[in-house]
Design a protein around this motif. Structure first.
Motif, PDB file in Angstrom:
ATOM      1  N   SER A 134      14.364   6.628  11.931  1.00  0.00           N
ATOM      2  CA  SER A 134      15.790   6.340  11.132  1.00  0.00           C
ATOM      3  C   SER A 134      15.301   5.805   9.889  1.00  0.00           C
ATOM      4  CB  SER A 134      16.506   5.185  12.106  1.00  0.00           C
ATOM      5  OG  SER A 134      17.519   4.744  11.248  1.00  0.00           O
ATOM      6  N   LYS A 135      14.318   4.929   9.981  1.00  0.00           N
ATOM      7  CA  LYS A 135      13.714   4.308   8.627  1.00  0.00           C
ATOM      8  C   LYS A 135      13.525   5.388   7.684  1.00  0.00           C
ATOM      9  CE  LYS A 135      14.716   0.137   9.305  1.00  0.00           C
ATOM     10  NZ  LYS A 135      16.028  -0.359   8.459  1.00  0.00           N
ATOM     11  N   TYR A 136      12.528   6.347   7.979  1.00  0.00           N
ATOM     12  CA  TYR A 136      12.026   7.481   7.256  1.00  0.00           C
ATOM     13  C   TYR A 136      13.134   8.093   6.607  1.00  0.00           C
ATOM     14  CZ  TYR A 136       9.474  11.393   5.690  1.00  0.00           C
ATOM     15  OH  TYR A 136       8.874  12.622   4.979  1.00  0.00           O
ATOM     16  N   LEU A 137      14.218   8.711   7.426  1.00  0.00           N
ATOM     17  CA  LEU A 137      15.419   9.479   6.693  1.00  0.00           C
ATOM     18  C   LEU A 137      15.972   8.515   5.845  1.00  0.00           C
ATOM     19  CD1 LEU A 137      16.570  11.057  10.346  1.00  0.00           C
ATOM     20  CD2 LEU A 137      15.089  12.164   8.438  1.00  0.00           C
ATOM     21  N   HIS A 138      16.055   7.316   5.933  1.00  0.00           N
ATOM     22  CA  HIS A 138      16.965   6.408   5.082  1.00  0.00           C
ATOM     23  C   HIS A 138      16.002   6.228   3.868  1.00  0.00           C
ATOM     24  CE1 HIS A 138      19.712   5.479   8.351  1.00  0.00           C
ATOM     25  NE2 HIS A 138      20.465   5.144   7.589  1.00  0.00           N
ATOM     26  N   LEU A 139      14.924   5.954   3.925  1.00  0.00           N
ATOM     27  CA  LEU A 139      13.793   5.509   2.820  1.00  0.00           C
ATOM     28  C   LEU A 139      13.523   6.940   2.061  1.00  0.00           C
ATOM     29  CD1 LEU A 139      12.023   3.495   1.342  1.00  0.00           C
ATOM     30  CD2 LEU A 139      10.241   3.967   2.781  1.00  0.00           C
ATOM     31  N   VAL A 140      13.278   8.075   2.556  1.00  0.00           N
ATOM     32  CA  VAL A 140      12.681   9.258   1.890  1.00  0.00           C
ATOM     33  C   VAL A 140      13.880  10.444   2.119  1.00  0.00           C
ATOM     34  CG1 VAL A 140      10.848  10.816   1.742  1.00  0.00           C
ATOM     35  CG2 VAL A 140      10.228   8.834   2.660  1.00  0.00           C
ATOM     36  N   HIS A 141      14.739  10.276   0.813  1.00  0.00           N
ATOM     37  CA  HIS A 141      15.738  11.264   0.879  1.00  0.00           C
ATOM     38  C   HIS A 141      15.244  12.729   0.856  1.00  0.00           C
ATOM     39  CE1 HIS A 141      19.364  13.333  -0.766  1.00  0.00           C
ATOM     40  NE2 HIS A 141      20.058  12.181  -0.481  1.00  0.00           N
ATOM     41  N   SER A 153       0.911  -1.192   0.033  1.00  0.00           N
ATOM     42  CA  SER A 153      -0.037   0.125  -0.046  1.00  0.00           C
ATOM     43  C   SER A 153       0.915   1.247  -0.018  1.00  0.00           C
ATOM     44  CB  SER A 153      -1.000  -0.063   1.202  1.00  0.00           C
ATOM     45  OG  SER A 153      -1.691   1.208   1.476  1.00  0.00           O
ATOM     46  N   PHE A 154       1.818   1.281   0.984  1.00  0.00           N
ATOM     47  CA  PHE A 154       2.823   2.430   0.846  1.00  0.00           C
ATOM     48  C   PHE A 154       3.863   2.597  -0.650  1.00  0.00           C
ATOM     49  CE2 PHE A 154       7.001   4.200   1.641  1.00  0.00           C
ATOM     50  CZ  PHE A 154       6.645   5.590   2.083  1.00  0.00           C
ATOM     51  N   VAL A 155       4.046   1.404  -0.940  1.00  0.00           N
ATOM     52  CA  VAL A 155       4.644   1.590  -2.510  1.00  0.00           C
ATOM     53  C   VAL A 155       3.806   2.163  -3.416  1.00  0.00           C
ATOM     54  CG1 VAL A 155       5.679   0.510  -4.225  1.00  0.00           C
ATOM     55  CG2 VAL A 155       6.478  -0.119  -1.932  1.00  0.00           C
ATOM     56  N   LYS A 156       2.591   1.782  -3.462  1.00  0.00           N
ATOM     57  CA  LYS A 156       1.401   2.461  -4.414  1.00  0.00           C
ATOM     58  C   LYS A 156       1.199   3.834  -4.334  1.00  0.00           C
ATOM     59  CE  LYS A 156      -1.327  -1.891  -5.308  1.00  0.00           C
ATOM     60  NZ  LYS A 156      -2.642  -2.488  -4.893  1.00  0.00           N
ATOM     61  N   ARG A 211       8.171  -2.234 -13.599  1.00  0.00           N
ATOM     62  CA  ARG A 211       9.250  -1.408 -12.998  1.00  0.00           C
ATOM     63  C   ARG A 211       8.557  -1.136 -11.374  1.00  0.00           C
ATOM     64  NH1 ARG A 211       7.555   4.031 -16.427  1.00  0.00           N
ATOM     65  NH2 ARG A 211       5.554   4.385 -15.622  1.00  0.00           N
ATOM     66  N   TYR A 212       7.401  -1.209 -11.030  1.00  0.00           N
ATOM     67  CA  TYR A 212       6.742  -1.070  -9.785  1.00  0.00           C
ATOM     68  C   TYR A 212       7.468  -2.029  -8.729  1.00  0.00           C
ATOM     69  CZ  TYR A 212       3.597  -2.125  -5.803  1.00  0.00           C
ATOM     70  OH  TYR A 212       2.989  -2.560  -4.805  1.00  0.00           O
ATOM     71  N   PHE A 213       8.015  -3.335  -9.220  1.00  0.00           N
ATOM     72  CA  PHE A 213       8.849  -4.136  -8.451  1.00  0.00           C
ATOM     73  C   PHE A 213       9.811  -3.603  -8.017  1.00  0.00           C
ATOM     74  CE2 PHE A 213       6.054  -7.254 -10.964  1.00  0.00           C
ATOM     75  CZ  PHE A 213       5.289  -7.635  -9.744  1.00  0.00           C
ATOM     76  N   VAL A 214      10.679  -2.805  -8.751  1.00  0.00           N
ATOM     77  CA  VAL A 214      11.904  -2.049  -8.164  1.00  0.00           C
ATOM     78  C   VAL A 214      11.574  -1.247  -7.083  1.00  0.00           C
ATOM     79  CG1 VAL A 214      13.777  -0.483  -9.027  1.00  0.00           C
ATOM     80  CG2 VAL A 214      13.122  -2.503 -10.502  1.00  0.00           C
ATOM     81  N   PHE A 215      10.706  -0.794  -7.045  1.00  0.00           N
ATOM     82  CA  PHE A 215      10.434   0.425  -5.850  1.00  0.00           C
ATOM     83  C   PHE A 215       9.898  -0.307  -4.725  1.00  0.00           C
ATOM     84  CE2 PHE A 215       9.253   2.930  -9.694  1.00  0.00           C
ATOM     85  CZ  PHE A 215      10.474   3.800  -9.757  1.00  0.00           C
ATOM     86  N   GLN A 216       9.250  -1.436  -5.002  1.00  0.00           N
ATOM     87  CA  GLN A 216       8.818  -2.279  -3.963  1.00  0.00           C
ATOM     88  C   GLN A 216       9.980  -3.014  -3.269  1.00  0.00           C
ATOM     89  OE1 GLN A 216       5.998  -5.466  -4.924  1.00  0.00           O
ATOM     90  NE2 GLN A 216       5.930  -6.185  -2.890  1.00  0.00           N
ATOM     91  N   SER A 217      10.878  -3.456  -4.269  1.00  0.00           N
ATOM     92  CA  SER A 217      12.036  -4.059  -3.590  1.00  0.00           C
ATOM     93  C   SER A 217      12.926  -3.052  -2.808  1.00  0.00           C
ATOM     94  CB  SER A 217      13.198  -4.405  -4.887  1.00  0.00           C
ATOM     95  OG  SER A 217      14.265  -4.889  -4.434  1.00  0.00           O
ATOM     96  N   PHE A 218      12.977  -1.935  -3.430  1.00  0.00           N
ATOM     97  CA  PHE A 218      13.856  -0.732  -2.528  1.00  0.00           C
ATOM     98  C   PHE A 218      13.011  -0.576  -0.977  1.00  0.00           C
ATOM     99  CE2 PHE A 218      13.897   3.860  -1.410  1.00  0.00           C
ATOM    100  CZ  PHE A 218      15.511   3.923  -1.313  1.00  0.00           C
ATOM    101  N   VAL A 219      11.714  -0.350  -0.901  1.00  0.00           N
ATOM    102  CA  VAL A 219      11.283  -0.174   0.434  1.00  0.00           C
ATOM    103  C   VAL A 219      11.292  -1.415   1.189  1.00  0.00           C
ATOM    104  CG1 VAL A 219       8.816   0.199   1.329  1.00  0.00           C
ATOM    105  CG2 VAL A 219       9.590   1.355  -0.566  1.00  0.00           C
ATOM    106  N   CYS A 220      11.229  -2.590   0.704  1.00  0.00           N
ATOM    107  CA  CYS A 220      11.248  -4.011   1.632  1.00  0.00           C
ATOM    108  C   CYS A 220      12.687  -3.974   2.015  1.00  0.00           C
ATOM    109  CB  CYS A 220      11.128  -5.008   0.729  1.00  0.00           C
ATOM    110  SG  CYS A 220       9.044  -5.143   0.336  1.00  0.00           S
ATOM    111  N   LYS A 221      13.589  -3.551   1.275  1.00  0.00           N
ATOM    112  CA  LYS A 221      15.149  -3.809   1.577  1.00  0.00           C
ATOM    113  C   LYS A 221      15.496  -2.867   2.811  1.00  0.00           C
ATOM    114  CE  LYS A 221      19.864  -3.765  -0.242  1.00  0.00           C
ATOM    115  NZ  LYS A 221      20.695  -3.736  -1.610  1.00  0.00           N
ATOM    116  N   THR A 222      14.893  -1.517   2.659  1.00  0.00           N
ATOM    117  CA  THR A 222      15.340  -0.503   3.397  1.00  0.00           C
ATOM    118  C   THR A 222      14.738  -0.690   4.850  1.00  0.00           C
ATOM    119  OG1 THR A 222      15.602   1.087   1.719  1.00  0.00           O
ATOM    120  CG2 THR A 222      15.192   1.905   4.042  1.00  0.00           C
TER     121      THR A 222
END
Length: 466
Positions: free
Chosen positions: A335-342, A232-235, A267-278
């Motif tokens: 910490s997660k917000y500052l890493h995820l949202v530049h 939901s957040f990635v969308k 390409r949506y899967f790339v953003f999902q990968s980035f969010v999950c990994k972070t």
């Protein structure tokens, strides 16, 4: 002795052919008038008749009256024209009969049926007169009336066709409106479900679970619950990027430079990968960071982890952050917000860094974006607490790029069967392009990672083949 061939049969065939040709030439009209509402056509012929043709249609006292052959030819032309007009009228009446069937109109059916019968009687009478040689036709008048009748029938047929097409169009429009309403209802229902699933209020999942009854199945259940929040957040993040006119292809290439997509939407899967990994980075450690990097690391017991899990389930996440801005969860969330949202991303999406300033100050921004992020962070934190409440060690794993696909360790997020079924070239294989969602190991149990697969050249990637 010379053999003589009879000429009568050949001459009759030639006359009949010329008669048909003449009638066909006379059927071209240049002007149709229907202003009186009854479909009466005013016709002018495009054919220019020569002097001989004028003689054919002369009245008594002319050359035609004195020439039996010319008179017979003109009568035959008029007969064929009248026959064609009758057939066209029957077609028009039959079309009316079909049109009156749906919706059912008994009066219109009766009138159309009577019109068909009348035209068949007229043709039958014409046949009788022809066989008994009792035809009494004025060629010029008969041909003109036949043309008018035929044009009226054609107009009637066109009107019926137009009505039929208009009816079908209205039916399609009605069906489209109905489907549009169903789609709107489904979208509204899905949004309400999504809102309930991602609500930041109390979570009832595993509310009364006891430490002795805790099992791997509970972890799997809450994992799916957490992944829904990530999705939901990635969308929401992708929608914000599109609204800010981001080049999503370029953004995806920055995250995964070597990614190969079978469809642009993937390409949506790339953003999902980035969010999950972070968000899951550091999951293997008790406080999401190695002991030497944590300023206040204390190893809790399983009971303490489970109690933290239960407490955070039963509170509103915004209220909890406001009341306990220095708690472990609040520190994790910041910490997660500052890493995820530049910072550049936040400025591009929202035009300022107000949310970042509030989060650094220990406050909660009042925005849908932060609310969705905070709920996702809470579920990840709860998943972590639940993992360390188990009596078996839990760890996550990523699948390296270009690994062969294994159904034991991996699940393909791309359902395209072309990867596994249509590639027959021995030099091409299907390999892991990137990991979308990491996998989990719980003791000896395994939860598959979710990966994105792409076809690659085996000769280039397999060292054994070099």
């Amino acid at each position: 002795m010379e053999t003589m061939k009879p000429k009568s049969a050949m001459s009759n065939k030639s006359k009949l052919a010329k008669t048909f040709q003449k009638v066909i030439n006379l059927r071209t009209a240049t002007k149709i008038g229907s202003n009186n509402g009854m479909g009466i056509c005013m016709l002018t012929s495009q054919n220019k008749f020569d002097q001989d043709d004028d003689d054919l249609f002369s009245i008594k006292g002319s050359k035609t009256h004195g020439d039996p052959r010319a008179r017979q030819r003109a009568v035959m032309e008029a007969l064929v024209a009248k026959l064609f007009a009758g057939v066209t009228s029957i077609k028009a009446a039959y079309a009316e009969l079909q049109m009156a069937q749906n919706p059912y109109n008994s009066e219109a059916i009766h009138l159309a049926d009577q019109a068909v019968v009348d035209e068949l009687k007229a043709i039958s009478e014409l046949k009788r007169s022809f066989l008994k040689k009792e035809l009494d036709l004025s060629p010029q008048v008969t041909i003109m009336l036949a043309e008018i009748q035929e044009q009226q029938s054609l107009m009637k047929t066109y009107e019926i066709t137009i009505k039929k097409l208009e009816g079908e169009a209205e039916m399609k429009e009605s069906e489209a409106r109905s489907l549009k309403r169903q789609l709107d209802d489904s979208i509204a229902f899905n949004k309400s479900l999504e809102k309930k699933l991602n609500a930041s209020g109390p979570i009832s999942i595993l509310e009364n679970v006891q430490l002795s009854a805790l099992s791997t199945s509970h972890f799997v259940q809450f994992l799916h619950f957490s992944l829904r929040s990530m999705t939901s957040f990635v969308k929401l993040l992708v929608r914000e990027m599109e609204s800010a006119n981001w080049d999503l292809d370029l953004a995806a290439k920055v995250i995964e430079p070597e990614a190969i997509f079978t469809k642009p939407s993937h390409r949506y899967f790339v953003f999902q990968s980035f969010v999950c990994k972070t968000m899951l980075e550091g999951f293997n450690f008790p406080n999401f960071s190695p002991p030497n990097e944590s300023q206040c690391f204390h190893k809790h017991s399983r009971d303490q982890y489970l109690n933290e899990f239960k407490k955070l389930q039963l509170v509103n996440v915004r209220q909890f952050l406001a009341q306990k801005p220095s708690s472990s969860f609040a520190q994790f969330m910041r910490s997660k917000y500052l890493h995820l949202v530049h910072a550049k991303m936040e400025c591009s999406l929202f035009g300022n860094l107000n949310q970042r300033k509030l989060i650094n100050a220990g406050e909660c921004p009042d925005s849908a974006f932060f609310t969705s992020f905070a709920e996702m962070a809470r579920r990840v934190w709860l998943l972590h607490r639940l993992a360390f409440s188990l009596d078996q060690p839990v760890s996550i794993f990523q699948v390296p790029r270009n690994c062969r696909f294994s159904e034991v360790y991996m699940e393909n997020v791309n359902d395209e069967s072309a990867f596994s079924c249509e590639i027959v070239d021995s030099t091409v294989d299907v390999r892991v392009n990137f990991t979308v969602v990491p996998g989990f190991k719980i003791g000896k149990s395994l939860i598959q990672s979710q990966v994105y697969l792409s076809p690659v050249n085996v000769i280039e990637t397999d060292p054994a083949s070099r």
